[in-house]
Design a protein around this motif. Structure first.
Motif, PDB file in Angstrom:
ATOM      1  N   ASP A  54      43.288  49.630  45.342  1.00 20.40           N
ATOM      2  CA  ASP A  54      44.709  49.903  45.131  1.00 20.40           C
ATOM      3  C   ASP A  54      44.868  50.774  43.887  1.00 20.40           C
ATOM      4  N   LEU A  55      45.345  52.018  44.089  1.00 17.79           N
ATOM      5  CA  LEU A  55      45.561  52.959  42.997  1.00 17.79           C
ATOM      6  C   LEU A  55      47.050  53.171  42.733  1.00 17.79           C
ATOM      7  N   LYS A  56      47.879  52.193  43.065  1.00 16.56           N
ATOM      8  CA  LYS A  56      49.327  52.337  42.932  1.00 16.56           C
ATOM      9  C   LYS A  56      49.849  51.893  41.575  1.00 16.56           C
ATOM     10  N   SER A  57      48.991  51.325  40.731  1.00 16.44           N
ATOM     11  CA  SER A  57      49.441  50.810  39.431  1.00 16.44           C
ATOM     12  C   SER A  57      48.601  51.378  38.301  1.00 16.44           C
ATOM     13  N   LEU A  58      48.258  52.660  38.405  1.00 16.86           N
ATOM     14  CA  LEU A  58      47.424  53.277  37.379  1.00 16.86           C
ATOM     15  C   LEU A  58      48.091  53.168  36.013  1.00 16.86           C
ATOM     16  N   PRO A  59      47.279  52.991  34.941  1.00 11.61           N
ATOM     17  CA  PRO A  59      45.827  53.121  34.873  1.00 11.61           C
ATOM     18  C   PRO A  59      45.036  51.896  35.320  1.00 11.61           C
ATOM     19  N   THR A  60      45.714  50.888  35.878  1.00 13.47           N
ATOM     20  CA  THR A  60      45.040  49.688  36.359  1.00 13.47           C
ATOM     21  C   THR A  60      44.651  49.868  37.818  1.00 13.47           C
ATOM     22  N   VAL A  61      43.395  49.590  38.134  1.00 14.10           N
ATOM     23  CA  VAL A  61      42.884  49.695  39.500  1.00 14.10           C
ATOM     24  C   VAL A  61      42.536  48.296  39.992  1.00 14.10           C
ATOM     25  N   LEU A  93      35.613  46.923  33.317  1.00 13.36           N
ATOM     26  CA  LEU A  93      36.051  45.698  33.982  1.00 13.36           C
ATOM     27  C   LEU A  93      36.999  44.895  33.091  1.00 13.36           C
ATOM     28  N   ALA A  94      38.155  44.520  33.664  1.00  9.14           N
ATOM     29  CA  ALA A  94      39.115  43.679  32.949  1.00  9.14           C
ATOM     30  C   ALA A  94      39.155  42.265  33.492  1.00  9.14           C
ATOM     31  N   HIS A  95      38.838  42.077  34.769  1.00 11.74           N
ATOM     32  CA  HIS A  95      38.906  40.745  35.370  1.00 11.74           C
ATOM     33  C   HIS A  95      38.040  40.710  36.614  1.00 11.74           C
ATOM     34  N   ILE A  96      37.430  39.555  36.860  1.00 11.08           N
ATOM     35  CA  ILE A  96      36.709  39.312  38.097  1.00 11.08           C
ATOM     36  C   ILE A  96      36.957  37.870  38.521  1.00 11.08           C
ATOM     37  N   GLY A  97      37.218  37.704  39.791  1.00 11.02           N
ATOM     38  CA  GLY A  97      37.461  36.374  40.336  1.00 11.02           C
ATOM     39  C   GLY A  97      37.014  36.320  41.790  1.00 11.02           C
ATOM     40  N   VAL A  98      36.560  35.157  42.204  1.00  7.70           N
ATOM     41  CA  VAL A  98      36.105  34.948  43.582  1.00  7.70           C
ATOM     42  C   VAL A  98      36.822  33.714  44.119  1.00  7.70           C
ATOM     43  N   ARG A  99      37.338  33.830  45.330  1.00 11.20           N
ATOM     44  CA  ARG A  99      38.018  32.695  45.959  1.00 11.20           C
ATOM     45  C   ARG A  99      37.700  32.662  47.442  1.00 11.20           C
ATOM     46  N   GLU A 100      37.791  31.473  48.002  1.00  7.57           N
ATOM     47  CA  GLU A 100      37.607  31.326  49.442  1.00  7.57           C
ATOM     48  C   GLU A 100      38.850  31.840  50.155  1.00  7.57           C
ATOM     49  N   ARG A 101      38.625  32.604  51.204  1.00  5.89           N
ATOM     50  CA  ARG A 101      39.763  33.175  51.919  1.00  5.89           C
ATOM     51  C   ARG A 101      40.603  32.081  52.566  1.00  5.89           C
ATOM     52  N   LYS A 102      39.957  31.061  53.065  1.00 10.28           N
ATOM     53  CA  LYS A 102      40.672  29.953  53.684  1.00 10.28           C
ATOM     54  C   LYS A 102      41.085  28.960  52.601  1.00 10.28           C
ATOM     55  N   GLY A 103      42.365  28.863  52.374  1.00  6.28           N
ATOM     56  CA  GLY A 103      42.877  27.936  51.364  1.00  6.28           C
ATOM     57  C   GLY A 103      43.016  28.551  49.989  1.00  6.28           C
ATOM     58  N   GLY A 104      42.395  29.705  49.735  1.00  8.92           N
ATOM     59  CA  GLY A 104      42.521  30.374  48.438  1.00  8.92           C
ATOM     60  C   GLY A 104      41.931  29.617  47.274  1.00  8.92           C
ATOM     61  N   ILE A 146      36.597  38.810  46.786  1.00  7.31           N
ATOM     62  CA  ILE A 146      36.158  39.130  45.426  1.00  7.31           C
ATOM     63  C   ILE A 146      37.198  40.066  44.829  1.00  7.31           C
ATOM     64  N   ASP A 147      37.941  39.578  43.837  1.00 11.56           N
ATOM     65  CA  ASP A 147      39.016  40.358  43.209  1.00 11.56           C
ATOM     66  C   ASP A 147      38.557  40.849  41.844  1.00 11.56           C
ATOM     67  N   THR A 148      38.635  42.158  41.642  1.00 18.28           N
ATOM     68  CA  THR A 148      38.277  42.759  40.358  1.00 18.28           C
ATOM     69  C   THR A 148      39.390  43.695  39.906  1.00 18.28           C
ATOM     70  N   VAL A 149      39.512  43.829  38.594  1.00 17.60           N
ATOM     71  CA  VAL A 149      40.504  44.718  37.995  1.00 17.60           C
ATOM     72  C   VAL A 149      39.770  45.630  37.023  1.00 17.60           C
ATOM     73  N   TYR A 150      40.001  46.932  37.173  1.00 22.88           N
ATOM     74  CA  TYR A 150      39.363  47.926  36.300  1.00 22.88           C
ATOM     75  C   TYR A 150      40.441  48.763  35.620  1.00 22.88           C
ATOM     76  N   LEU A 151      40.119  49.271  34.425  1.00 25.33           N
ATOM     77  CA  LEU A 151      41.049  50.093  33.660  1.00 25.33           C
ATOM     78  C   LEU A 151      40.474  51.474  33.424  1.00 25.33           C
ATOM     79  N   ARG A 461      37.988  43.261  25.173  1.00 26.85           N
ATOM     80  CA  ARG A 461      38.038  44.643  25.659  1.00 26.85           C
ATOM     81  C   ARG A 461      38.661  44.651  27.050  1.00 26.85           C
ATOM     82  N   ASN A 462      39.338  45.756  27.371  1.00 32.37           N
ATOM     83  CA  ASN A 462      39.895  45.976  28.703  1.00 32.37           C
ATOM     84  C   ASN A 462      40.837  44.839  29.119  1.00 32.37           C
ATOM     85  N   VAL A 463      42.025  44.863  28.573  1.00 30.39           N
ATOM     86  CA  VAL A 463      43.046  43.866  28.910  1.00 30.39           C
ATOM     87  C   VAL A 463      44.083  44.531  29.806  1.00 30.39           C
ATOM     88  N   ALA A 464      44.254  44.005  31.012  1.00 30.09           N
ATOM     89  CA  ALA A 464      45.197  44.569  31.976  1.00 30.09           C
ATOM     90  C   ALA A 464      46.625  44.224  31.574  1.00 30.09           C
TER      91      ALA A 464
END
Length: 531
Positions: A54-61, A93-104, A146-151, A461-464
């Protein structure tokens, strides 16, 4: 003949050394799936991978990788899943998280240590281990997100433009998703906010295609991935939205129980990430654009949301007070607390590549952020936002819309949070919303302090921008005696000085006079009688 044999022998030794180094390094890139392989991961297979960028919220990816994982080992049970982040993305990298798709269900994620003893370890991919809630048995499948946020990973292309030209940007990275597991099928979808001007052409498998403001690469199967190993994908698009980077951002909280105040100070060193001006800044063109365009590529207003009960606000830069700053009335958005908007107009419009440095501050009632334990009156709980949000606007309009205020288009590359507790606070504990680079406690001696106070220092470092929704909790013990400690010390010092001054005023430092005249007159009388 002998020289040829020696040459072959040396080549054999070199190849053997390279093989040993790669095994000691622990990471070998296998062709066919973008795989960073290791024997310890054999058994798990990525049956399907879909990456959405998702490049709709630059500079946050924002990047999400949906993966279906299957355990194809005959007997081995897996309790974790390993995620690969390439080195060139890890530094953003500003954030990384992993969750199960079923139930979140969120999974615990920890970074694995890099192998040492090799120079290439510095640029090796970084591995993260996500612990599964339930062990994956042979033959079972699980779907993970797998959710990641980059700046600041999307760069201006070209890097320099004319003052009136549009801003164009390029997203570029590996076409295939890196993984320690073999992948059988994958595709990548890139969504942009602006009009797409070009993208990488791929003919293998599903190829590459554009649909509106989205580009899809793939799907690719495992046999096609062997031909696409190392291939770069890129998307170029036009986007005139503001993008700001806080090169240095420091936020300070100063707790005062005596005045029931929480003083907040923020320091910014800001840079406009837009393309630089090719032919120099022209003030005449910039002024004329006000009559022809509703906006241009110059950031003219900086917007900061502050609490509705904020008071004693000020803005100062390296020259002095910024008199062009203003504060709006009380505003409210559904689902949020009331707030005000501090509108700061820099001394000059910020063109691409230009910097601006300033600091601002205000006070709020401490009671809005501090709670006291009803069972233990000495135990205090302080809850403050982790970071403040900043929005830059290039609009020519005087009135800024609420939607623009909430765009939060500033990412902090180097952030420091300082929380100064009152003198006498003890048993300090800090609860963070996520892992940070470093946290420490420092002593500080302030005005009229006798024993000093504790400062909590957090660096990251790298705070969204959306981290402004996270809070830091600080618990500490603070007794009523500590509250009166400073007034008592000051009163004691003043009383001591008064007693000393009184004693000194009553002390005779010269020679005391004789009761029946001075010594010289007695000597004269004695000499007269003798004669």
């Amino acid at each position: 003949m002998l020289a040829q044999s020696v040459q072959n022998y040396i080549l054999f030794i070199v190849l053997a050394c390279l093989l040993l180094v790669s095994q000691a390094h622990g990471f070998t890139r296998e062709s066919g799936s973008g795989r960073v392989g290791s024997s310890s991961y054999s058994g798990l297979v990525n049956t399907n991978v879909i990456r959405t960028i998702d490049l709709k919220s630059l500079p946050t990816v924002y990047e999400q990788v949906g993966v279906v994982v299957q355990n194809e080992h005959d007997s081995k049970v897996f309790k974790s899943y390993t995620v690969v982040v390439p080195y060139f993305k890890q530094i953003h990298l500003a954030h990384i998280g992993v969750r199960e798709r079923k139930g979140g269900v969120e999974l615990d994620v920890t970074q694995l240590e890099k192998p040492s003893g090799n120079d290439t370890a510095l640029s090796a991919p970084v591995l993260y281990r996500a612990t599964l809630k339930r062990a994956l048995q042979p033959g079972e499948k699980i779907s993970l997100n797998i959710d990641t946020v980059y700046l600041n990973t999307v760069l201006p292309r070209p890097a320099m433009v004319k003052q009136s030209d549009d801003q164009k940007w390029e997203w570029a990275e590996d076409l295939l998703v890196s993984s320690v597991y073999p992948t059988r099928k994958q595709k990548t979808v890139v969504n942009t906010r602006g009009v797409i001007t070009s993208f990488a052409k791929v003919t293998e498998g599903g190829g590459s295609s554009k649909n509106g403001r989205s580009v899809t690469f793939g799907p690719f199967t495992s046999d096609m991935m062997a031909k696409l190993e190392g291939v770069q994908a890129n998307v170029r698009f036009r986007d005139n939205s503001e993008q700001l980077e806080a090169l240095t951002h420091r936020r300070e909280y100063f707790v005062s129980h005596w005045g029931n105040d929480l003083n907040i100070l923020e320091y910014y060193a800001l840079r406009n990430r837009a393309p630089a001006i090719e032919d120099g800044f022209d003030k005449v063109k910039q002024t004329m654009s006000k009559f022809t365009k509703s906006r241009d590529n110059f950031v003219k207003t900086l917007l900061l949301k502050v609490p509705a009960d904020a008071r004693q606000m000020y803005v100062v830069d390296e020259i002095g007070n910024v008199s062009t700053s203003a504060v709006t009335g009380r505003r409210r958005i559904k689902g949020e607390l009331p707030f005000k908007v501090m509108q700061l107009k820099p001394r000059y419009p910020l063109a691409g590549g230009w910097n601006y440095t300033w600091w601002h501050g205000y006070s709020v009632p401490l009671s809005s952020y501090l709670r006291i334990d009803s069972r233990n009156g000495n135990q205090h709980l302080l809850r403050v936002p982790f970071i403040g949000a900043l929005t830059g606007s290039a609009s020519q309009e005087e009135e800024i819309s609420l939607s623009a205020i909430d765009s939060h288009n500033t990412a902090s590359s180097n952030y420091e949070l300082r929380i100064t507790l009152p003198e006498g606070a003890s048993n300090v504990n800090v609860h963070l919303p996520f892992a940070v680079d470093s946290m420490r406690m420092e002593p500080l001696s302030y005005y009229f302090d006798s024993t000093g106070r504790t400062v909590v220092v957090i660096e990251q470092r790298n705070v969204a921008p959306d981290s402004n929704k996270e809070y830091v909790l600080v618990t500490y013990s603070y007794s009523a005696l500590s509250l009166w400690k400073k007034p008592l010390v000051i009163a004691g010092v003043i009383f001591t000085l008064f007693v000393m001054a009184s004693a000194i005023s009553r002390t005779q430092l010269g020679l005391l006079p004789l009761k029946n005249g001075n010594a010289s007159s007695k000597i004269m009388k004695k000499s007269t009688k003798t004669e």
